[in-house]
Write a protein that holds these residues in place. Sequence first.
Motif, PDB file in Angstrom:
ATOM      1  N   ALA A 137     -15.731 -13.788  -3.072  1.00  0.00           N
ATOM      2  CA  ALA A 137     -16.293 -14.409  -4.276  1.00  0.00           C
ATOM      3  C   ALA A 137     -17.716 -13.923  -4.529  1.00  0.00           C
ATOM      4  N   VAL A 138     -18.500 -13.806  -3.466  1.00  0.00           N
ATOM      5  CA  VAL A 138     -19.881 -13.330  -3.597  1.00  0.00           C
ATOM      6  C   VAL A 138     -19.901 -11.884  -4.081  1.00  0.00           C
ATOM      7  N   GLU A 139     -19.008 -11.073  -3.540  1.00  0.00           N
ATOM      8  CA  GLU A 139     -18.932  -9.663  -3.962  1.00  0.00           C
ATOM      9  C   GLU A 139     -18.591  -9.560  -5.451  1.00  0.00           C
ATOM     10  N   GLN A 140     -17.656 -10.383  -5.913  1.00  0.00           N
ATOM     11  CA  GLN A 140     -17.249 -10.338  -7.315  1.00  0.00           C
ATOM     12  C   GLN A 140     -18.367 -10.805  -8.247  1.00  0.00           C
ATOM     13  N   SER A 141     -19.117 -11.787  -7.824  1.00  0.00           N
ATOM     14  CA  SER A 141     -20.144 -12.377  -8.692  1.00  0.00           C
ATOM     15  C   SER A 141     -21.459 -11.617  -8.678  1.00  0.00           C
ATOM     16  N   GLY A 142     -21.624 -10.702  -7.730  1.00  0.00           N
ATOM     17  CA  GLY A 142     -22.884  -9.972  -7.646  1.00  0.00           C
ATOM     18  C   GLY A 142     -24.027 -10.898  -7.260  1.00  0.00           C
ATOM     19  N   ALA A 143     -25.081 -10.858  -8.020  1.00  0.00           N
ATOM     20  CA  ALA A 143     -26.244 -11.697  -7.718  1.00  0.00           C
ATOM     21  C   ALA A 143     -26.204 -13.034  -8.451  1.00  0.00           C
ATOM     22  N   SER A 144     -25.154 -13.276  -9.193  1.00  0.00           N
ATOM     23  CA  SER A 144     -25.070 -14.496  -9.988  1.00  0.00           C
ATOM     24  C   SER A 144     -24.723 -15.706  -9.126  1.00  0.00           C
ATOM     25  N   ALA A 145     -25.178 -16.868  -9.563  1.00  0.00           N
ATOM     26  CA  ALA A 145     -24.895 -18.102  -8.847  1.00  0.00           C
ATOM     27  C   ALA A 145     -23.445 -18.521  -9.041  1.00  0.00           C
ATOM     28  N   ILE A 146     -22.896 -19.179  -8.034  1.00  0.00           N
ATOM     29  CA  ILE A 146     -21.512 -19.648  -8.060  1.00  0.00           C
ATOM     30  C   ILE A 146     -21.497 -21.167  -7.950  1.00  0.00           C
ATOM     31  N   ARG A 147     -20.642 -21.788  -8.731  1.00  0.00           N
ATOM     32  CA  ARG A 147     -20.400 -23.222  -8.596  1.00  0.00           C
ATOM     33  C   ARG A 147     -19.138 -23.394  -7.771  1.00  0.00           C
ATOM     34  N   TRP A 148     -19.256 -23.941  -6.569  1.00  0.00           N
ATOM     35  CA  TRP A 148     -18.119 -24.123  -5.684  1.00  0.00           C
ATOM     36  C   TRP A 148     -17.579 -25.532  -5.882  1.00  0.00           C
ATOM     37  N   VAL A 149     -16.266 -25.660  -5.988  1.00  0.00           N
ATOM     38  CA  VAL A 149     -15.685 -26.972  -6.271  1.00  0.00           C
ATOM     39  C   VAL A 149     -14.391 -27.142  -5.487  1.00  0.00           C
ATOM     40  N   SER A 150     -14.193 -28.350  -4.940  1.00  0.00           N
ATOM     41  CA  SER A 150     -13.006 -28.614  -4.134  1.00  0.00           C
ATOM     42  C   SER A 150     -12.804 -30.116  -3.992  1.00  0.00           C
ATOM     43  N   ALA A 151     -11.583 -30.484  -3.602  1.00  0.00           N
ATOM     44  CA  ALA A 151     -11.293 -31.873  -3.264  1.00  0.00           C
ATOM     45  C   ALA A 151     -11.483 -32.111  -1.774  1.00  0.00           C
ATOM     46  N   ASP A 152     -11.572 -31.046  -0.992  1.00  0.00           N
ATOM     47  CA  ASP A 152     -11.799 -31.166   0.454  1.00  0.00           C
ATOM     48  C   ASP A 152     -12.787 -30.087   0.902  1.00  0.00           C
ATOM     49  N   PRO A 153     -14.074 -30.298   0.647  1.00  0.00           N
ATOM     50  CA  PRO A 153     -15.093 -29.274   0.888  1.00  0.00           C
ATOM     51  C   PRO A 153     -15.290 -28.878   2.336  1.00  0.00           C
ATOM     52  N   ALA A 154     -14.891 -29.730   3.277  1.00  0.00           N
ATOM     53  CA  ALA A 154     -15.135 -29.421   4.685  1.00  0.00           C
ATOM     54  C   ALA A 154     -14.470 -28.129   5.117  1.00  0.00           C
ATOM     55  N   SER A 155     -13.381 -27.747   4.464  1.00  0.00           N
ATOM     56  CA  SER A 155     -12.671 -26.528   4.847  1.00  0.00           C
ATOM     57  C   SER A 155     -13.500 -25.274   4.608  1.00  0.00           C
ATOM     58  N   LEU A 156     -14.560 -25.387   3.818  1.00  0.00           N
ATOM     59  CA  LEU A 156     -15.415 -24.228   3.549  1.00  0.00           C
ATOM     60  C   LEU A 156     -16.814 -24.396   4.129  1.00  0.00           C
ATOM     61  N   ASN A 157     -17.395 -25.570   3.932  1.00  0.00           N
ATOM     62  CA  ASN A 157     -18.813 -25.695   4.280  1.00  0.00           C
ATOM     63  C   ASN A 157     -19.086 -25.883   5.767  1.00  0.00           C
ATOM     64  N   GLU A 158     -18.044 -25.803   6.601  1.00  0.00           N
ATOM     65  CA  GLU A 158     -18.259 -25.825   8.047  1.00  0.00           C
ATOM     66  C   GLU A 158     -18.265 -24.411   8.631  1.00  0.00           C
ATOM     67  N   THR A 159     -18.216 -23.385   7.782  1.00  0.00           N
ATOM     68  CA  THR A 159     -18.158 -22.007   8.252  1.00  0.00           C
ATOM     69  C   THR A 159     -19.557 -21.387   8.280  1.00  0.00           C
ATOM     70  N   PRO A 160     -19.780 -20.396   9.171  1.00  0.00           N
ATOM     71  CA  PRO A 160     -21.082 -19.731   9.237  1.00  0.00           C
ATOM     72  C   PRO A 160     -21.477 -19.073   7.919  1.00  0.00           C
ATOM     73  N   ALA A 161     -20.521 -18.502   7.205  1.00  0.00           N
ATOM     74  CA  ALA A 161     -20.843 -17.831   5.941  1.00  0.00           C
ATOM     75  C   ALA A 161     -21.414 -18.802   4.922  1.00  0.00           C
ATOM     76  N   TRP A 162     -21.016 -20.060   5.021  1.00  0.00           N
ATOM     77  CA  TRP A 162     -21.513 -21.036   4.056  1.00  0.00           C
ATOM     78  C   TRP A 162     -22.991 -21.335   4.270  1.00  0.00           C
ATOM     79  N   ALA A 163     -23.448 -21.204   5.503  1.00  0.00           N
ATOM     80  CA  ALA A 163     -24.865 -21.447   5.796  1.00  0.00           C
ATOM     81  C   ALA A 163     -25.754 -20.525   4.960  1.00  0.00           C
ATOM     82  N   VAL A 164     -25.288 -19.301   4.738  1.00  0.00           N
ATOM     83  CA  VAL A 164     -26.052 -18.349   3.926  1.00  0.00           C
ATOM     84  C   VAL A 164     -26.105 -18.815   2.478  1.00  0.00           C
TER      85      VAL A 164
END
Length: 223
Positions: A137-164
């Motif tokens: 997703a970051v590669e596709q968006s380039g330098a643009s900001a992304i709005r991340w949306v989910s019904a169960d966010p823990a599946s993403l925001n517990e990963t090391p990549a999310w810390a960045v």
Amino acid sequence: MAILRDGEVLQTVAHETTEDYSSWLLRAVNDLLKQVCVSLKDVDAYAVAAGPGSFTGVRIALTTVKAWSEVYGRGIAVVSRLEALGTQASGSEPWVAAFLDARRGQVFGALYTRLAERLERVGDEMVISPEKFISWAVEQSGASAIRWVSADPASLNETPAWAVRRTRGETVETVSPFLAPVIGKMGYQLALAKRLTSSMELDANYIRRSDAEVSWHDRPASR
């Protein structure tokens, strides 16, 4: 489930019981219709999420809608569950990334660009590891900001990549997993645009093979 008139939600009901979805569904539909004094033959179109999601849940929903379509001759509005999540995103970021926990250490994910009144998907919906989904997703968006949306966010925001991403001030917007009203409104717009499908054309969007199919294809060759 939800029932709408002219795009406005009249009544909803959620599956909040341990009873199997297959045995609960039709009785709940009947009760819902009684509450608004409407019968199935009065309904002009059906909206359904064709996936991604559990094989059993998607199959039951699609089979039910197919039957109604055959009996009453009504069209079906096919909606993506991920897009139903994405349409709820607030903010003004030019990109929206919607995802769901897909189990097995993976997520169902899709990336969209915001247009004037709708979202346009970039690439295909996918089942992928959270780390790879973030990177893609970051590669596709380039330098643009992304709005991340989910019904169960823990599946993403517990990963090391999310810390960045967090250091960039990005967060995961949590929306309700009860998507029937949103799916209904999306279906209403599809009906107005005459973008409906028939029971014969309706197909599931599982994205990932079922456990049974995986076991079949990956079984040892017989001797």
